[in-house]
Design a protein around this motif. Structure first.
Motif, PDB file in Angstrom:
ATOM      1  N   MET A 347       0.865  -1.179   0.000  1.00 33.40           N
ATOM      2  CA  MET A 347       0.000   0.000   0.000  1.00 33.40           C
ATOM      3  C   MET A 347       0.906   1.234   0.000  1.00 33.40           C
ATOM      4  O   MET A 347       1.884   1.295   0.750  1.00 33.40           O
ATOM      5  N   THR A 348       0.591   2.207  -0.851  1.00 33.08           N
ATOM      6  CA  THR A 348       1.399   3.416  -0.941  1.00 33.08           C
ATOM      7  C   THR A 348       0.514   4.648  -0.839  1.00 33.08           C
ATOM      8  O   THR A 348      -0.690   4.577  -1.125  1.00 33.08           O
ATOM      9  N   TRP A 349       1.121   5.752  -0.452  1.00 31.56           N
ATOM     10  CA  TRP A 349       0.384   7.008  -0.373  1.00 31.56           C
ATOM     11  C   TRP A 349       1.333   8.176  -0.588  1.00 31.56           C
ATOM     12  O   TRP A 349       2.558   8.024  -0.539  1.00 31.56           O
ATOM     13  N   THR A 350       0.758   9.336  -0.856  1.00 34.51           N
ATOM     14  CA  THR A 350       1.502  10.597  -0.859  1.00 34.51           C
ATOM     15  C   THR A 350       0.742  11.576   0.016  1.00 34.51           C
ATOM     16  O   THR A 350      -0.492  11.541   0.077  1.00 34.51           O
ATOM     17  N   THR A 402      10.185  17.681  11.411  1.00 34.24           N
ATOM     18  CA  THR A 402      11.644  17.616  11.263  1.00 34.24           C
ATOM     19  C   THR A 402      12.082  17.290   9.841  1.00 34.24           C
ATOM     20  O   THR A 402      13.229  17.536   9.480  1.00 34.24           O
ATOM     21  N   GLY A 403      11.187  16.693   9.040  1.00 28.81           N
ATOM     22  CA  GLY A 403      11.572  16.257   7.702  1.00 28.81           C
ATOM     23  C   GLY A 403      12.321  14.944   7.704  1.00 28.81           C
ATOM     24  O   GLY A 403      12.787  14.490   6.647  1.00 28.81           O
ATOM     25  N   GLN A 404      12.438  14.302   8.876  1.00 29.12           N
ATOM     26  CA  GLN A 404      13.122  13.021   8.967  1.00 29.12           C
ATOM     27  C   GLN A 404      12.204  11.896   8.485  1.00 29.12           C
ATOM     28  O   GLN A 404      10.994  12.050   8.374  1.00 29.12           O
ATOM     29  N   ALA A 429      10.575  12.230   2.606  1.00 39.32           N
ATOM     30  CA  ALA A 429      10.204  13.544   2.076  1.00 39.32           C
ATOM     31  C   ALA A 429      10.924  13.802   0.758  1.00 39.32           C
ATOM     32  O   ALA A 429      12.123  13.525   0.633  1.00 39.32           O
ATOM     33  N   LEU A 430      10.175  14.307  -0.233  1.00 34.39           N
ATOM     34  CA  LEU A 430      10.762  14.775  -1.482  1.00 34.39           C
ATOM     35  C   LEU A 430      10.921  16.284  -1.391  1.00 34.39           C
ATOM     36  O   LEU A 430       9.984  16.985  -0.983  1.00 34.39           O
ATOM     37  N   SER A 438       8.367  19.179  -0.573  1.00 29.64           N
ATOM     38  CA  SER A 438       7.248  19.414  -1.486  1.00 29.64           C
ATOM     39  C   SER A 438       6.216  18.296  -1.432  1.00 29.64           C
ATOM     40  O   SER A 438       5.039  18.512  -1.731  1.00 29.64           O
ATOM     41  N   LEU A 439       6.662  17.092  -1.025  1.00 29.98           N
ATOM     42  CA  LEU A 439       5.746  15.955  -1.009  1.00 29.98           C
ATOM     43  C   LEU A 439       6.358  14.840  -0.182  1.00 29.98           C
ATOM     44  O   LEU A 439       7.579  14.703  -0.105  1.00 29.98           O
ATOM     45  N   TRP A 440       5.500  14.081   0.470  1.00 30.16           N
ATOM     46  CA  TRP A 440       5.921  12.880   1.182  1.00 30.16           C
ATOM     47  C   TRP A 440       5.416  11.663   0.419  1.00 30.16           C
ATOM     48  O   TRP A 440       4.286  11.650  -0.071  1.00 30.16           O
ATOM     49  N   VAL A 441       6.245  10.623   0.326  1.00 30.46           N
ATOM     50  CA  VAL A 441       5.855   9.361  -0.311  1.00 30.46           C
ATOM     51  C   VAL A 441       6.036   8.249   0.701  1.00 30.46           C
ATOM     52  O   VAL A 441       7.114   8.105   1.280  1.00 30.46           O
ATOM     53  N   GLY A 442       4.967   7.480   0.918  1.00 31.56           N
ATOM     54  CA  GLY A 442       5.022   6.447   1.940  1.00 31.56           C
ATOM     55  C   GLY A 442       4.544   5.098   1.449  1.00 31.56           C
ATOM     56  O   GLY A 442       3.803   4.996   0.474  1.00 31.56           O
ATOM     57  N   THR A 443       4.990   4.048   2.138  1.00 28.77           N
ATOM     58  CA  THR A 443       4.547   2.683   1.855  1.00 28.77           C
ATOM     59  C   THR A 443       4.167   2.011   3.165  1.00 28.77           C
ATOM     60  O   THR A 443       4.714   2.333   4.235  1.00 28.77           O
TER      61      THR A 443
END
Length: 706
Positions: A347-350, A402-404, A429-430, A438-443
């Motif tokens: 499963m992925t999301w942004t 934090t962007g971590q 984080a991208l 600008s965007l987060w990409v997660g799985t």
């Protein structure tokens, strides 16, 4: 009707006024006659003026009525036509006898009969007027205006009707319209001259303004769309100079535009008066001798004079080719990115830098059973296990701040069965060129089984530690048992050779001492053959046990480089009698892999078993054909042996490679060969595969680890 000579506007106006006066006088005279206001008529003739009284001048009255250019008739209470003049008969295309005595209803179209009834009722009550269609004798419909009023003849009330042909009135109105149009034309021409004088100065100012405008602007005049003005910005879009376009029709200056439908667009604006808007419209324009595609935002606006007349089209355009190209690149990148996310098994999301989720892939919706509206933004929290929610949200907010990298193990609710399963969620984080997120990409990866296994391993860790000593002891015991078993097999095979040899010798002695007559007895011969066959099988079994023992002891020996064509040639010599007996055709093509790194004895055993099996298990219905080939595949050297023999039922594949396993008992064999082949390959990190069809043949593929 004859065609009248052409008249100028002044003559048309004078004739129109005379016709109107004559018509008005006739209507007033008829009205006076019908109402009884006139006692006598003065008729001007060739003999001078004659005076007629109405009561005594019936003939003159009829003469007057007959001379009218309108239809006239008298009706009784049943709408019977008591009298009709010749004009009406002519209008109805019939003779007077065919008209008088009939009912007026007969001459009225069925759709107007109800309306005629209303007019008759109004006429008997005093006066009525209306318009309806009468049917001529030929069946043609003719429109008339009817004027009805009550009259009295010899103290008998009758209804007088005057019928006016509406087509004549339309001709008068046509003349009036022509005169009016001519006068309006003259007035417009005068006004136009004045406007042109005023507009000339404004046009000069407009031209200056358009030339200096920051957007592309142009003006096209007339149905040929002559380019009256085009500023520098528009010339740049066209890729033309002022000399190439100004004063020329648009499609002469830009012929490529006609083929793209701009002629229909301009014609539509000019004819309808409605502006045309286009956004990101692609256009092909010839620049520097070649067609280039551009994208334009533009509007075609009709140009109107002060009186509303459309005389041209104004074009306002903006070249957005660079913006469209850049946007399409971004869209293509986003499409590829989303396609990639959809292809990922997890499963992925942004989500946005503020945390709102903007995209889930299809696997998310399939797992949760929820819609995008239900889980977008922060709605995803509904599927987190309540015990994990607080820690998940806190870790998520910390990552946003934090962007971590965001990493957390938690349980997601599965929609179709309500079960919670452990997942590892991770998001990165991208960042843009400035370094801002600008965007987060997660799985979210399903780790439920791993989690359960880890917990199970944790629970059994102490037990494993406690029993480790026992396992080591048992392992040592198994090693000793293995060694003892190998020694036993070796000893047994060695020690059994002597008794078997003795039995074989005794059998030979027995055969020599028995008389020929006794040996010919069926029972004696059967027993001796059975003993001999048993001895041979026993010897082969001992040989197989010896080979298995040797195989175990030789395991782990270093491989050597073996010439594959040479080894196959030697095996073919060993099998030459069987090949000759069966008339087999053997085709060998191993030029692509001339040498192979393997233990030489084991390699020979593998190839000998496969080739001999291909000949032994041949089909009695056809001559044997055997093919041997090889090729390199990733990580292995592949050698295959194909035949057209009996074939194998692959549902019994496990038995095929088992010790002493046999699928064809009618052919002599021990069932050890393929077991040894698989054992050798397993020990060397290789593998063997079989593809077969009963009655067609088999292919064995041997993979040697490289």
């Amino acid at each position: 009707m004859s065609q009248s000579p052409s008249l100028n506007p002044t003559e048309l106006l004078r004739e129109n006024q005379q016709l109107r006066l004559r018509l008005q006088e006739a209507e007033e005279l008829l009205s006076a006659i019908r109402s009884g206001e006139v006692d006598a008529l003065a008729v001007q003739g060739s003999e001078g003026t004659r005076i007629f009284t109405l009561q005594g001048a019936d003939q003159a009255y009829r003469t007057l009525i007959e001379g009218m250019n309108e239809g006239a008739l008298l009706l009784d209470g049943k709408a019977t036509i008591l009298y009709a003049n010749s004009c009406l008969a002519a209008l109805l295309e019939c003779e007077l006898p065919a008209l008088i005595g009939t009912y007026l209803w007969e001459w009225i179209h069925v759709d107007y009969r109800a309306y005629l009834g209303q007019l008759l009722t109004g006429g008997w009550q005093g006066r009525s007027k209306g318009e309806l269609a009468l049917r001529t004798q030929s069946g043609r419909l003719q429109a008339f205006s009817l004027s009805m009023s009550t009259l009295s003849f010899d103290e008998t009330p009758v209804l007088g009707v005057i019928l006016t042909d509406l087509s004549a009135q339309r001709e008068i109105r046509t003349v009036q319209a022509q005169v009016q149009a001519q006068n309006q034309l003259l007035e417009r021409q005068d006004a136009k001259i004045k406007r042109q004088q005023v507009a000339h100065a404004e046009a000069q100012r407009l031209n200056t303004l358009l030339a200096q405008a920051p957007v592309a602007m142009a003006i096209f005049r007339g149905p040929a769309y002559v380019i009256e003005l085009a500023n520098e910005a528009h010339l740049a879009i066209w890729g033309r100079t002022p000399e190439q376009v100004l004063g020329k029709p648009f499609f002469e200056a830009l012929p490529e535009a006609r083929e793209q439908g701009y002629d229909r667009v301009l014609d539509g604006v000019l004819s309808s008066g409605e502006p045309f808007f286009a956004n990101e419209l692609p256009a092909l324009l010839e620049r520097s001798g070649r067609l280039e595609q551009v994208h334009l935002n533009f509007v075609y606006q009709p140009l109107r004079e002060a009186d509303g007349t459309i005389t041209g089209v104004m074009a306002v355009a903006h070249d957005i080719t660079d913006q469209v190209t850049a946007r399409r690149r971004v869209e293509a990148g986003e499409k590829r990115f989303r396609t990639l996310l959809e292809s990922i098994p997890q499963m992925t999301w942004t989500n946005l830098p503020t945390g709102e989720v903007s995209f889930f892939n299809r696997r998310w919706y399939d797992y949760t059973g929820l819609t995008h509206e239900q889980t977008k933004d922060w709605g995803w929290q509904v599927v987190i296990h309540p015990e994990d929610l607080m820690a998940t949200v806190q870790a998520y907010r910390d990552a946003l701040e934090t962007g971590q990298v965001f990493t957390v193990e938690h349980r997601y609710l599965r929609g179709w069965d309500g079960a919670y399963r452990w997942h590892l969620s991770r998001a990165v984080a991208l960042r843009d060129e400035a370094g801002a997120v600008s965007l987060w990409v997660g799985t979210a990866t399903d780790i439920h089984e791993q989690k359960q296994l880890a917990e199970s391993l944790q629970r059994t860790s102490e037990e494993l530690t406690a029993s480790n000593h026992d396992l080591q002891a048992a392992n040592q015991q198994l090693i000793h048992i293995n060694v003892d078993l190998d020694n036993f097999i070796y000893t047994a095979s060695h020690d059994l050779k002597a008794p078997i040899a003795n039995i074989e010798g005794l059998l030979l002695v027995l055969k020599r001492h028995l008389s020929p007559e006794t040996m010919q007895q069926e029972r004696v011969r059967g027993i001796t053959d059975m003993i001999a066959s048993s001895v041979e099988r026993f010897k082969k079994t001992i040989a197989n046990l010896t080979d298995i023992t040797r195989l175990q002891k030789e395991n782990g020996q270093a491989p050597s480089w073996v010439e594959l064509p040479e080894m196959i040639g030697e095996i073919m010599l060993d099998l030459a009698p069987l090949i000759g007996e069966t008339k087999a055709q053997v085709q060998v093509d191993v030029a692509g892999c001339p040498v192979i790194s393997f233990q030489e004895k084991n390699l020979r055993s593998i190839l000998y078993n496969l080739l001999s099996n291909a000949l032994k298990y041949r089909s009695p219905e056809r001559e044997p054909r055997v093919e041997v080939g090889c090729q390199s595949v990733p990580g292995y050297l592949l050698v295959w042996v194909s035949d057209n023999g009996l074939g194998i039922d692959l549902s019994k594949e496990q038995k095929l490679f088992a010790m002493f396993g046999r699928l064809h008992t009618h052919v002599e064999g021990s069932g050890v060969g393929l077991y040894m082949v698989k054992k050798i390959l397993d020990n060397a990190g290789g593998k063997i595969e079989v593809e077969s069809q009963v009655g067609v043949g088999s292919t064995f593929r041997v993979y040697f680890k490289q």
